[in-house]
Motif scaffolding. Structure first.
Motif, PDB file in Angstrom:
ATOM      1  N   ASP A 157       5.983   0.965 -19.302  1.00  0.00           N
ATOM      2  CA  ASP A 157       7.450   1.019 -19.191  1.00  0.00           C
ATOM      3  C   ASP A 157       7.936   2.401 -18.738  1.00  0.00           C
ATOM      4  OD1 ASP A 157       7.528  -1.566 -20.017  1.00  0.00           O
ATOM      5  OD2 ASP A 157       8.229  -1.149 -22.044  1.00  0.00           O
ATOM      6  N   VAL A 158       7.379   3.458 -19.326  1.00  0.00           N
ATOM      7  CA  VAL A 158       7.858   4.809 -18.984  1.00  0.00           C
ATOM      8  C   VAL A 158       7.253   5.270 -17.651  1.00  0.00           C
ATOM      9  CG1 VAL A 158       7.999   7.235 -19.702  1.00  0.00           C
ATOM     10  CG2 VAL A 158       8.127   5.416 -21.422  1.00  0.00           C
ATOM     11  N   ASN A 159       5.933   5.200 -17.542  1.00  0.00           N
ATOM     12  CA  ASN A 159       5.254   5.818 -16.394  1.00  0.00           C
ATOM     13  C   ASN A 159       5.437   5.040 -15.100  1.00  0.00           C
ATOM     14  OD1 ASN A 159       4.347   7.342 -18.533  1.00  0.00           O
ATOM     15  ND2 ASN A 159       2.188   6.942 -18.228  1.00  0.00           N
ATOM     16  N   VAL A 160       5.541   3.719 -15.208  1.00  0.00           N
ATOM     17  CA  VAL A 160       5.761   2.907 -13.993  1.00  0.00           C
ATOM     18  C   VAL A 160       7.222   2.473 -13.917  1.00  0.00           C
ATOM     19  CG1 VAL A 160       5.046   0.915 -12.630  1.00  0.00           C
ATOM     20  CG2 VAL A 160       3.364   2.085 -14.081  1.00  0.00           C
ATOM     21  N   GLY A 208      -4.606   9.483 -11.826  1.00  0.00           N
ATOM     22  CA  GLY A 208      -4.090   8.598 -10.784  1.00  0.00           C
ATOM     23  C   GLY A 208      -5.052   8.507  -9.620  1.00  0.00           C
ATOM     24  N   ARG A 209      -6.090   9.339  -9.631  1.00  0.00           N
ATOM     25  CA  ARG A 209      -7.088   9.319  -8.560  1.00  0.00           C
ATOM     26  C   ARG A 209      -8.393   8.692  -9.004  1.00  0.00           C
ATOM     27  NH1 ARG A 209      -7.990  13.913  -4.398  1.00  0.00           N
ATOM     28  NH2 ARG A 209      -5.872  14.256  -3.682  1.00  0.00           N
ATOM     29  N   GLY A 258      19.145  17.707   6.603  1.00  0.00           N
ATOM     30  CA  GLY A 258      18.237  16.900   7.416  1.00  0.00           C
ATOM     31  C   GLY A 258      16.924  16.521   6.760  1.00  0.00           C
ATOM     32  N   ILE A 259      16.822  16.674   5.443  1.00  0.00           N
ATOM     33  CA  ILE A 259      15.575  16.330   4.757  1.00  0.00           C
ATOM     34  C   ILE A 259      15.885  16.036   3.289  1.00  0.00           C
ATOM     35  CG2 ILE A 259      14.904  18.695   4.035  1.00  0.00           C
ATOM     36  CD1 ILE A 259      12.442  16.268   5.663  1.00  0.00           C
ATOM     37  N   ALA A 260      15.094  15.169   2.687  1.00  0.00           N
ATOM     38  CA  ALA A 260      15.211  14.921   1.242  1.00  0.00           C
ATOM     39  C   ALA A 260      13.805  14.677   0.711  1.00  0.00           C
ATOM     40  CB  ALA A 260      16.122  13.724   0.977  1.00  0.00           C
ATOM     41  N   ASP A 261      13.646  14.764  -0.602  1.00  0.00           N
ATOM     42  CA  ASP A 261      12.300  14.697  -1.196  1.00  0.00           C
ATOM     43  C   ASP A 261      12.257  13.857  -2.456  1.00  0.00           C
ATOM     44  OD1 ASP A 261      10.349  16.862   0.071  1.00  0.00           O
ATOM     45  OD2 ASP A 261      12.369  17.734   0.049  1.00  0.00           O
ATOM     46  N   VAL A 262      11.187  13.076  -2.566  1.00  0.00           N
ATOM     47  CA  VAL A 262      10.819  12.438  -3.840  1.00  0.00           C
ATOM     48  C   VAL A 262       9.448  12.995  -4.219  1.00  0.00           C
ATOM     49  CG1 VAL A 262      10.312  10.294  -5.072  1.00  0.00           C
ATOM     50  CG2 VAL A 262      11.903  10.270  -3.136  1.00  0.00           C
ATOM     51  N   VAL A 263       9.357  13.581  -5.399  1.00  0.00           N
ATOM     52  CA  VAL A 263       8.051  14.043  -5.893  1.00  0.00           C
ATOM     53  C   VAL A 263       7.786  13.324  -7.211  1.00  0.00           C
ATOM     54  CG1 VAL A 263       6.667  15.998  -6.676  1.00  0.00           C
ATOM     55  CG2 VAL A 263       8.379  16.338  -4.864  1.00  0.00           C
ATOM     56  N   THR A 264       6.654  12.680  -7.306  1.00  0.00           N
ATOM     57  CA  THR A 264       6.276  12.009  -8.556  1.00  0.00           C
ATOM     58  C   THR A 264       5.101  12.751  -9.186  1.00  0.00           C
ATOM     59  OG1 THR A 264       7.100   9.895  -7.760  1.00  0.00           O
ATOM     60  CG2 THR A 264       5.483   9.812  -9.545  1.00  0.00           C
ATOM     61  N   HIS A 289      -2.372   5.268 -11.283  1.00  0.00           N
ATOM     62  CA  HIS A 289      -2.804   4.646 -10.020  1.00  0.00           C
ATOM     63  C   HIS A 289      -1.650   3.830  -9.424  1.00  0.00           C
ATOM     64  CE1 HIS A 289      -6.954   5.803 -10.935  1.00  0.00           C
ATOM     65  NE2 HIS A 289      -7.326   5.304  -9.775  1.00  0.00           N
ATOM     66  N   ALA A 290      -0.905   3.142 -10.279  1.00  0.00           N
ATOM     67  CA  ALA A 290       0.208   2.304  -9.791  1.00  0.00           C
ATOM     68  C   ALA A 290       1.270   3.149  -9.100  1.00  0.00           C
ATOM     69  CB  ALA A 290       0.817   1.524 -10.960  1.00  0.00           C
ATOM     70  N   VAL A 291       1.645   4.288  -9.711  1.00  0.00           N
ATOM     71  CA  VAL A 291       2.696   5.080  -9.057  1.00  0.00           C
ATOM     72  C   VAL A 291       2.174   5.718  -7.773  1.00  0.00           C
ATOM     73  CG1 VAL A 291       4.154   5.460 -11.083  1.00  0.00           C
ATOM     74  CG2 VAL A 291       2.398   7.149 -10.536  1.00  0.00           C
ATOM     75  N   GLY A 292       0.857   5.932  -7.710  1.00  0.00           N
ATOM     76  CA  GLY A 292       0.269   6.455  -6.463  1.00  0.00           C
ATOM     77  C   GLY A 292       0.417   5.449  -5.329  1.00  0.00           C
ATOM     78  N   ALA A 293       0.167   4.188  -5.629  1.00  0.00           N
ATOM     79  CA  ALA A 293       0.285   3.143  -4.604  1.00  0.00           C
ATOM     80  C   ALA A 293       1.744   2.986  -4.177  1.00  0.00           C
ATOM     81  CB  ALA A 293      -0.256   1.818  -5.154  1.00  0.00           C
TER      82      ALA A 293
END
Ligand SMILES: NC(=O)c1ccc[n+]([C@@H]2O[C@H](COP(=O)([O-])OP(=O)(O)OC[C@H]3O[C@@H](n4cnc5c(N)ncnc54)[C@H](OP(=O)(O)O)[C@@H]3O)[C@@H](O)[C@H]2O)c1
Length: 248
Positions: free
Chosen positions: A110-113, A148-149, A136-142, A164-168
């Motif tokens: 629930d929290v991580n995904v 996750g690897r 001209g740019i925006a970012d999402v960093v998780t 792994h799920a948030v990586g995909a």
């Protein structure tokens, strides 16, 4: 001091402690106005007080989709948009499957995904709009994890599955948004001293086996700031950052 993020707004989930708190501080130092999201209001307000007009506290549970969507709209009204989203809020409990509490597994999912999905979904239209604006740019960093690897040990089970799920998800989002100038990246920390690693015993175990010790939250905050301050033409998609002595 250089302030490359002057004029931008960053949303940081899990800003009440550890990596999120350090990242919020680092983004504010780089010039951003930072929306601090987490459940512990007192911790957020104390950080907001320290950062002055650079930060605003928003109490929210990232597993509550409706509350997250309302909070993101409030941030946009208060601070003018979303240029940077840092999906950091997370929970980890490492127990062999045969002894695990199913509720703990569900909490990690629930929290991580769920938290990453809800926050990203709410922020996405604003990130796209920001990328169409003057900067001209925006970012999402998780904030993912070494977990996750790869699965380094069996008790990582569901924690590793969530990362792994948030990586995909992040890679799919990166491909989708590349042409719209929204960069999507992952930071994959090894062991960092924080409430999470103190609570699940990982900090104590690692401290005794690694001569140079764990990383500090600031080491990961530096990685996030590096990612979101690259020139528009360069997107750092992934950063794996381990303590020097961590082998797995
Ligand atoms: N420490 C490590 O070694 C390590 C390694 C790899 C990856 N990570 C990842 O780094 C991230 C940050 O962890 P940390 O080590 O800094 O741990 P931490 O100090 O325990 O921080 C976790 C943060 O997440 C927030 N959070 C948890 N559940 C939430 C919820 N339902 N709604 C809103 N916020 C919530 C907490 O705030 P409230 O309790 O106030 O809500 C807190 O601010 C996590 O995604 C973790 O998986 C950590």
């Amino acid at each position: 001091m250089s302030t490359p993020l002057e004029g931008t707004t960053a949303v940081v989930t899990g800003a009440s402690s550890g990596i999120g708190e350090a990242t919020a501080r680092a983004l504010a130092s780089a010039g951003a106005r930072v929306a601090l999201l987490a459940r512990r209001r007192d911790r957020l307000e104390s950080l907001a007080g320290e950062l002055g007009d650079r930060a605003v506290a928003y109490e929210v549970d990232v597993t509550d989709d409706e509350a997250v969507a309302n909070t993101v709209e409030e941030v946009v009204r208060d601070l003018g948009g979303v240029d940077v989203l840092v999906n950091n809020a997370g929970y980890g409990s490492m127990t062999p499957a045969a002894e695990a509490d199913l509720a703990e597994w569900r909490r990690m999912v629930d929290v991580n995904v769920g938290g990453v999905l809800g926050t990203t979904h709410a922020a996405l239209p604003h990130l796209v709009k920001a990328a169409e604006g003057a900067r001209g740019i925006a970012d999402v960093v998780t904030i993912s994890s070494v977990a996750g690897r790869k699965v380094a040990f069996p008790a990582a089970n569901v924690y590793a599955a969530t990362k792994h799920a948030v990586g995909a998800f992040s890679e799919a989002l990166r491909q989708e948004l590349a042409g719209r100038h929204v960069r999507v990246g992952l930071v994959e920390p090894g062991l960092v001293r924080s409430e999470l690693t103190e609570d699940n015993g990982a900090a104590q175990d690692a401290e005794s086996s690694m001569e140079l010790g764990l990383m500090e939250a600031e080491d990961i905050a530096d990685a996030v700031v590096y990612m979101v301050t690259r020139p528009r033409r360069a997107a750092v998609n992934e950063m794996l950052v381990r303590p020097t002595g961590q082998t797995r």
